[in-house]
Scaffold this active site. Structure first.
Site, PDB file in Angstrom:
ATOM      1  CB  THR A 172     -43.687 -15.913  11.233  1.00  0.00           C
ATOM      2  OG1 THR A 172     -43.524 -15.113  10.042  1.00  0.00           O
ATOM      3  CG2 THR A 172     -43.712 -14.997  12.453  1.00  0.00           C
TER       4      THR A 172
ATOM      5  CB  CYS B 205     -47.740 -11.985  14.529  1.00  0.00           C
ATOM      6  SG  CYS B 205     -45.966 -12.004  14.649  1.00  0.00           S
TER       7      CYS B 205
ATOM      8  CD  GLN C 137     -42.715 -26.124  15.408  1.00  0.00           C
ATOM      9  OE1 GLN C 137     -42.408 -25.176  16.113  1.00  0.00           O
ATOM     10  NE2 GLN C 137     -41.817 -26.909  14.840  1.00  0.00           N
TER      11      GLN C 137
ATOM     12  CB  CYS D  51     -44.647 -17.698  16.568  1.00  0.00           C
ATOM     13  SG  CYS D  51     -46.326 -17.035  16.553  1.00  0.00           S
TER      14      CYS D  51
END
Length: 435
Positions: A337, A372, A45, A161
């Site tokens: 994440t 991130c 993803q 995220c």
């Protein structure tokens, strides 16, 4: 002495479940590892941000689940539906009861469209898009945008995220510039938060990006309804002040939200109704509200906020000591994440193996590490790596890539995002290697 065939049951074959299974079997082939997962396809993803900007193929983000399932794992192709932790068992949707010695709970989270009226009916249709649900549709919307108000928004729930709702905005702005419509476009980022990013070094860079791209930030904006027919996103705007009151607007006649909760003010069309603010949009990208799956929320395994109740350092369940939880479903005060999971997995694996051998968990502790990759344009990226305290902790290995400061935009970080991280994911992480 080790007894034979301890049964480890894993729920969920996302990043966390597959990595735990692969690493456990690498370390101890005698374990019986079973995994409950109904899906046929495993998605990478993190690349969906790039798909939504036309910079990556959606097909490349998908692989058959059977191809990532580690050898030696018994795959139970079903939905987990309920827990009986005192009996060490899990029941599936088809009515089977599966027992375990150790349970690893990693089903991820779910999108809860019902939390925002109008969202379920409008998502992925017309000019309402989301990289979380259909990044190909996002790219169609961005490509076909002809100017006006481009609204990007973030929900009030935790999300996977956390940077994704703003990454696509930076890429969209870049695309609008390339196609010559930037001068007739107002970009608005509406967030329930109070800052663009909680890590000071990253915030500094992102505010420079916001200014360079002339993006209007609106803080304290909680999305409460989508009116797709009239293209209005309705928000509750609440700013707590020291006195405990609420500052909302400076003058209700002007429809202008208090300037102190905005940055780079843009005079976009805003309606007021029942104390709410309706921002008119010509396109909207949103992240849907996200919660733990219902079978987790309804279980005895959650905390008051309905996330899996685990110890922040050891991932061990706070009540049931032979249960561990990690990944997006875990109640950990850090960003959800894949990078966080990468650091959580070895701790869960070590603790299970130590419990088998010594009846006590190991000494490894998770410090809240998450990361991130913040794409700020085509060919540009910042890498935010941080811990529970929002302390910036860049990976020393970045120096080998000739990146001296990952809090600044760099083309090499874009290469890392687009090429190296997907390679590492499929070829190392999914195979149980520590990276």
């Amino acid at each position: 002495m080790k007894t034979e065939h301890h049964q480890v049951l894993i729920i969920g074959a996302g990043t966390a479940g597959i990595m735990v299974a692969a690493q456990l079997l690498k370390k101890d082939r005698s374990l019986d590892v079973a995994l409950i997962e109904p899906a046929d396809t495993h998605y990478y993803q993190p690349a969906w941000t790039l798909v939504g900007a036309g910079a990556y193929s959606y097909d490349k983000t998908a692989k058959p689940m059977s191809s990532v399932m580690p050898k030696g794992v018994k795959w139970i192709k079903d939905f987990a539906s309920s827990f009986a932790p005192n009996e060490n068992s899990v029941t599936t949707k088809s009515g089977n009861t599966i027992t375990y010695d150790f349970l690893v709970v990693a089903p991820g989270l779910v999108y809860n469209f019902d939390m925002i009226p109008g969202l379920k009916e409008s998502i992925d249709k017309g000019v309402v898009c989301s990289n979380y649900t259909d990044p190909n549709h996002t790219w169609d919307v961005i490509k076909n945008f002809k100017g006006g108000t481009a609204l990007f928004t973030q929900p009030a729930t935790p999300i996977k995220c956390g940077g994704a709702p703003q990454k696509i905005m930076y890429l969209a702005e870049d695309h609008f510039k390339k196609t010559g419509i930037a001068d007739k476009t107002d970009i608005v980022f509406a967030t329930p938060g109070t800052t663009i990013f909680a890590v000071p070094e990253i915030k500094k860079t992102l505010m420079e990006v916001i200014d360079r791209k002339n993006i209007n930030l609106r803080f304290f904006h909680k999305l409460v309804e989508i009116d797709a027919e009239n293209k209005i996103a309705w928000y509750e705007v609440t700013k707590e002040v020291e006195s405990g009151g609420c500052v909302v607007i400076e003058d209700s006649k002007t429809d202008k939200v208090d300037a102190s909760i905005q940055h780079n003010y843009k005079d976009v069309k805003v309606d007021m109704k029942d104390g709410r603010f309706g921002i008119h949009y010509d396109m909207i990208h949103l992240a849907p509200p996200q919660t733990a799956p219902k079978f987790i929320q309804d279980s005895p395994l959650v905390n008051d906020a309905k996330w899996l109740d685990v110890d922040h350092q050891t991932m061990q369940h706070n009540t049931f000591k032979n249960i561990f939880g990690l990944g997006d479903v875990a109640a950990l005060p850090t960003a959800k994440t894949g990078a966080a999971i990468r650091k959580q997995v070895p701790i869960v694996v070590d603790n299970i193996l130590k419990l088998i051998e010594h009846q006590g968990i190991g000494s490894m502790a998770y410090n809240g590490y998450s990361s991130c990759p913040l794409v700020t344009g085509y060919g540009k990226m910042v890498l935010a790596e941080f811990d529970y305290k929002n302390k910036f902790i860049p990976d020393p290995k970045l120096k080998q890539m000739l990146i001296s400061d990952s809090s600044k935009e760099h083309w090499r970080l874009w290469m890392l995002k687009k090429y190296m991280l997907p390679y590492l994911y499929w070829n190392k992480m999914m195979k149980g290697e520590n990276v």
